[in-house]
Motif scaffolding. Structure first.
Motif, short mmCIF file in Angstrom:
data_model
loop_
_atom_site.label_atom_id
_atom_site.label_comp_id
_atom_site.label_asym_id
_atom_site.label_seq_id
_atom_site.Cartn_x
_atom_site.Cartn_y
_atom_site.Cartn_z
N ALA A 74 0.83 -1.21 0.00
CA ALA A 74 0.00 0.00 0.00
C ALA A 74 0.87 1.26 0.00
O ALA A 74 0.56 2.23 -0.68
N ALA A 75 1.95 1.28 0.77
CA ALA A 75 2.83 2.45 0.84
C ALA A 75 4.19 2.06 0.29
O ALA A 75 4.73 1.01 0.63
N ILE A 76 4.74 2.90 -0.52
CA ILE A 76 6.06 2.63 -1.09
C ILE A 76 7.09 3.27 -0.17
O ILE A 76 7.00 4.46 0.13
N PRO A 77 8.06 2.48 0.30
CA PRO A 77 9.07 3.04 1.22
C PRO A 77 9.96 4.03 0.47
O PRO A 77 10.14 3.94 -0.74
N PRO A 78 10.51 5.02 1.21
CA PRO A 78 11.39 6.00 0.56
C PRO A 78 12.68 5.33 0.09
O PRO A 78 13.08 4.30 0.63
N PRO A 79 13.34 5.90 -0.90
CA PRO A 79 14.59 5.29 -1.37
C PRO A 79 15.68 5.42 -0.31
O PRO A 79 15.64 6.31 0.54
N PRO A 80 16.67 4.54 -0.32
CA PRO A 80 17.75 4.61 0.68
C PRO A 80 18.57 5.89 0.49
O PRO A 80 18.62 6.45 -0.61
N ALA A 81 19.19 6.32 1.58
CA ALA A 81 19.99 7.54 1.53
C ALA A 81 21.19 7.31 0.63
O ALA A 81 21.78 6.23 0.59
N SER A 82 21.58 8.34 -0.11
CA SER A 82 22.72 8.21 -1.01
C SER A 82 24.01 8.25 -0.20
O SER A 82 24.08 8.90 0.84
#
Length: 106
Positions: A74-82
């Motif tokens: 349902a929710a897309i997790p945020p991308p990992p930190a660069s």
């Protein structure tokens, strides 16, 4: 309306008689009924197969599509930190151009 034999519209009575005579000579009078039965069976099988395909297409068109199950969260997790940026490496000094031919000896 198109005739099913439109591609042979130039064939008349004498040409057709000549073709029948050649077929009679090639296959003989005994084999002509077998040949006609074989052609009839082939045409029947083709019509049966075409009818089966047509029925299958009609059935598929009338059937309601089934909903696809949801596979995504349902929710897309945020991308990992660069990763932290690294300082750029210093550029190499340019190399002097080399002459195209060695100097003549002598």
């Amino acid at each position: 309306m198109h005739s099913p034999l439109a591609f042979i519209e130039g064939i008349g009575g004498p040409e057709l008689m000549m073709i029948m005579f050649i077929v009679l000579l090639l296959f003989g009078a005994d084999r002509l009924p077998e040949l006609a039965r074989g052609i009839g069976k082939s045409v029947r099988e083709f019509k049966k197969a075409a009818s089966g395909v047509e029925n299958e297409v009609r059935r598929a068109m009338e059937e309601e599509p089934t909903p696809l199950p949801k596979k995504f969260p349902a929710a897309i997790p945020p991308p990992p930190a660069s990763p932290p940026a690294t300082p750029p490496t210093p550029a190499m000094p340019p190399t002097p151009p080399t002459p195209p031919f060695p100097p003549p000896a002598g």
